[in-house]
Design a protein around this motif. Structure first.
Motif, PDB file in Angstrom:
ATOM      1  N   VAL A  71       0.844  -1.200   0.000  1.00 32.56           N
ATOM      2  CA  VAL A  71       0.000   0.000   0.000  1.00 32.56           C
ATOM      3  C   VAL A  71       0.880   1.251   0.000  1.00 32.56           C
ATOM      4  O   VAL A  71       0.599   2.208  -0.743  1.00 32.56           O
ATOM      5  CB  VAL A  71      -0.978  -0.009   1.194  1.00 32.56           C
ATOM      6  CG1 VAL A  71      -1.681   1.347   1.340  1.00 32.56           C
ATOM      7  CG2 VAL A  71      -1.998  -1.129   1.039  1.00 32.56           C
ATOM      8  N   ASP A  72       1.949   1.244   0.794  1.00 30.33           N
ATOM      9  CA  ASP A  72       2.877   2.395   0.803  1.00 30.33           C
ATOM     10  C   ASP A  72       3.427   2.653  -0.597  1.00 30.33           C
ATOM     11  O   ASP A  72       3.466   3.797  -1.065  1.00 30.33           O
ATOM     12  CB  ASP A  72       4.053   2.141   1.761  1.00 30.33           C
ATOM     13  CG  ASP A  72       3.666   2.192   3.227  1.00 30.33           C
ATOM     14  OD1 ASP A  72       2.561   2.683   3.550  1.00 30.33           O
ATOM     15  OD2 ASP A  72       4.476   1.721   4.052  1.00 30.33           O
ATOM     16  N   ARG A  73       3.852   1.586  -1.257  1.00 31.66           N
ATOM     17  CA  ARG A  73       4.429   1.721  -2.601  1.00 31.66           C
ATOM     18  C   ARG A  73       3.399   2.237  -3.592  1.00 31.66           C
ATOM     19  O   ARG A  73       3.673   3.134  -4.392  1.00 31.66           O
ATOM     20  CB  ARG A  73       5.003   0.364  -3.049  1.00 31.66           C
ATOM     21  CG  ARG A  73       5.764   0.422  -4.351  1.00 31.66           C
ATOM     22  CD  ARG A  73       6.506  -0.883  -4.652  1.00 31.66           C
ATOM     23  NE  ARG A  73       5.849  -2.099  -4.230  1.00 31.66           N
ATOM     24  CZ  ARG A  73       4.775  -2.643  -4.813  1.00 31.66           C
ATOM     25  NH1 ARG A  73       4.235  -2.058  -5.853  1.00 31.66           N
ATOM     26  NH2 ARG A  73       4.253  -3.769  -4.363  1.00 31.66           N
ATOM     27  N   LEU A  74       2.179   1.690  -3.541  1.00 32.59           N
ATOM     28  CA  LEU A  74       1.122   2.130  -4.453  1.00 32.59           C
ATOM     29  C   LEU A  74       0.666   3.554  -4.136  1.00 32.59           C
ATOM     30  O   LEU A  74       0.261   4.291  -5.035  1.00 32.59           O
ATOM     31  CB  LEU A  74      -0.061   1.158  -4.409  1.00 32.59           C
ATOM     32  CG  LEU A  74       0.198  -0.185  -5.094  1.00 32.59           C
ATOM     33  CD1 LEU A  74      -0.911  -1.187  -4.772  1.00 32.59           C
ATOM     34  CD2 LEU A  74       0.338  -0.006  -6.600  1.00 32.59           C
ATOM     35  N   GLU A  75       0.780   3.935  -2.893  1.00 27.49           N
ATOM     36  CA  GLU A  75       0.453   5.321  -2.516  1.00 27.49           C
ATOM     37  C   GLU A  75       1.523   6.271  -3.072  1.00 27.49           C
ATOM     38  O   GLU A  75       1.190   7.312  -3.658  1.00 27.49           O
ATOM     39  CB  GLU A  75       0.346   5.443  -0.998  1.00 27.49           C
ATOM     40  CG  GLU A  75      -0.153   6.803  -0.538  1.00 27.49           C
ATOM     41  CD  GLU A  75      -0.379   6.861   0.958  1.00 27.49           C
ATOM     42  OE1 GLU A  75      -1.269   7.636   1.357  1.00 27.49           O
ATOM     43  OE2 GLU A  75       0.329   6.163   1.728  1.00 27.49           O
TER      44      GLU A  75
END
Length: 148
Positions: A71-75
């Motif tokens: 999720v951090d990466r996609l954010e």
């Protein structure tokens, strides 16, 4: 329908789903694993459900920290955003970014509309039966032929 017809139908379904995933991956510029996350969030949003990291972890069969990293990466890539949970100030919900929501909808083109029309044409009884059949197919694919 004979077994061979059913096998051919399942193969056509698999091919169509694969083509849809390729179209979505190309449009969004993501990997297959990232697309799975984005599809889960998009489907939840379509039914007005909120998504938490815990929900994604359960769906993906991964640990919370692994999902948090995704999720951090996609954010950071601009695909997802976290929004405050109004009922719990410590937690956040995960949503598609506006750009990704728009690109996802464009990549789905008329697919969503056609599926909605198809499912709307079913009676309640037919929808229940359809869901049961899908669940049994999934069980057969995941675990072998169901006992029922």
């Amino acid at each position: 329908m004979s077994e061979i017809d059913l096998t051919a139908a399942l193969t056509r379904l698999e091919t169509a789903m694969s083509a849809l995933r390729h179209r979505l991956r190309d449009r969004l510029g993501v990997t297959g694993a990232d697309l799975t996350v984005l599809q889960f969030v998009a489907r939840a949003e379509a039914t007005e459900r909120q998504v938490r990291v815990k929900d994604l972890a359960t769906h993906l069969g991964l640990s919370g920290p692994a999902v948090t990293g995704t999720v951090d990466r996609l954010e950071r890539a601009g695909h997802l955003c976290r929004v405050p949970n109004p009922d719990d100030g410590r937690s956040r919900f995960i949503e598609l970014s506006e750009d990704t929501r728009r690109d996802y909808a464009a990549a789905m083109d008329s697919t969503t509309e056609h599926l909605h029309e198809l499912l709307s044409s079913f009676s309640e009884r037919e929808r229940v039966k359809y869901v049961r059949v899908i669940d049994r197919v999934i069980a057969a694919l995941d675990y072998g032929a169901p006992n029922s």
